[in-house]
Write a protein that holds these residues in place. Structure first.
Motif, PDB file in Angstrom:
ATOM      1  N   ASP A 102      -2.399  -0.570  -5.585  1.00 27.36           N
ATOM      2  CA  ASP A 102      -2.921  -1.215  -4.087  1.00 27.36           C
ATOM      3  C   ASP A 102      -1.770  -1.683  -3.523  1.00 27.36           C
ATOM      4  O   ASP A 102      -1.490  -2.794  -3.642  1.00 27.36           O
ATOM      5  CB  ASP A 102      -4.131  -2.015  -4.188  1.00 27.36           C
ATOM      6  N   THR A 103      -1.089  -0.956  -2.534  1.00 30.15           N
ATOM      7  CA  THR A 103      -0.089  -1.511  -1.952  1.00 30.15           C
ATOM      8  C   THR A 103      -0.236  -2.424  -0.946  1.00 30.15           C
ATOM      9  O   THR A 103       0.583  -3.455  -0.569  1.00 30.15           O
ATOM     10  CB  THR A 103       0.960  -0.285  -1.535  1.00 30.15           C
ATOM     11  N   ALA A 104      -1.407  -2.428  -0.459  1.00 26.37           N
ATOM     12  CA  ALA A 104      -1.728  -3.369   0.385  1.00 26.37           C
ATOM     13  C   ALA A 104      -1.981  -4.995  -0.191  1.00 26.37           C
ATOM     14  O   ALA A 104      -1.521  -5.878   0.478  1.00 26.37           O
ATOM     15  CB  ALA A 104      -3.268  -3.231   1.156  1.00 26.37           C
ATOM     16  N   GLN A 105      -2.356  -4.970  -1.346  1.00 27.72           N
ATOM     17  CA  GLN A 105      -2.716  -6.156  -2.200  1.00 27.72           C
ATOM     18  C   GLN A 105      -1.358  -6.565  -2.733  1.00 27.72           C
ATOM     19  O   GLN A 105      -1.120  -7.715  -2.483  1.00 27.72           O
ATOM     20  CB  GLN A 105      -3.576  -5.948  -3.559  1.00 27.72           C
TER      21      GLN A 105
ATOM     22  N   GLU B  22       4.709   3.646  -2.379  1.00 19.71           N
ATOM     23  CA  GLU B  22       4.204   4.705  -1.359  1.00 19.71           C
ATOM     24  C   GLU B  22       4.981   5.869  -1.254  1.00 19.71           C
ATOM     25  O   GLU B  22       4.370   7.057  -1.070  1.00 19.71           O
ATOM     26  CB  GLU B  22       4.115   3.716   0.107  1.00 19.71           C
TER      27      GLU B  22
ATOM     28  N   ARG C 282       1.495  -6.292  -1.022  1.00 23.00           N
ATOM     29  CA  ARG C 282       2.072  -6.621   0.253  1.00 23.00           C
ATOM     30  C   ARG C 282       1.174  -8.323   0.543  1.00 23.00           C
ATOM     31  O   ARG C 282       1.992  -9.090   0.920  1.00 23.00           O
ATOM     32  CB  ARG C 282       1.817  -5.856   1.269  1.00 23.00           C
ATOM     33  N   PHE C 283       0.171  -8.386   0.448  1.00 24.79           N
ATOM     34  CA  PHE C 283      -0.929  -9.480   0.736  1.00 24.79           C
ATOM     35  C   PHE C 283      -0.223 -10.419  -0.402  1.00 24.79           C
ATOM     36  O   PHE C 283       0.245 -11.630   0.183  1.00 24.79           O
ATOM     37  CB  PHE C 283      -2.225  -9.301   0.265  1.00 24.79           C
TER      38      PHE C 283
END
Length: 95
Positions: A4-7, A82, A9-10
């Motif tokens: 989960d690249t969003a996680q 990604e 980055r978070f």
């Protein structure tokens, strides 16, 4: 592999906030204290304390840069994941 690249980055942004907080300690706390010592004290004690505060300030700045490096590496890792996903999808589509 699931990721989960969003996680990522978070978490990286949280780490960046830590780096900024550490850098703020150097600017807001240590530097004024060192300047105060320089203006209010004299002699060997002042020199010794000033040297210790300069070393502390350098250590705090180094810590902030190290934490910021972790932030940058995590952001780079998320981007590489990604790119790898995009390349995998393209390879599968071209078969």
């Amino acid at each position: 592999m699931k990721h989960d690249t969003a996680q990522i980055r978070f978490v990286a942004r949280k780490i960046q906030n830590c780096a900024l907080s550490v850098s703020d300690v150097s600017t807001r706390e240590v530097r004024p204290l060192r300047e105060r010592v320089l203006s209010e004290f004299e002699g060997e004690a002042a020199n010794a304390l000033t040297a210790r505060l300069e070393a502390l300030q350098g250590d705090v700045e180094k810590l902030g840069k190290g934490i910021d490096s972790v932030y940058r590496e995590l952001m780079s890792y998320a981007r590489r994941l990604e790119i790898a996903d995009e390349q995998s999808k393209m390879a599968i589509q071209n078969k």
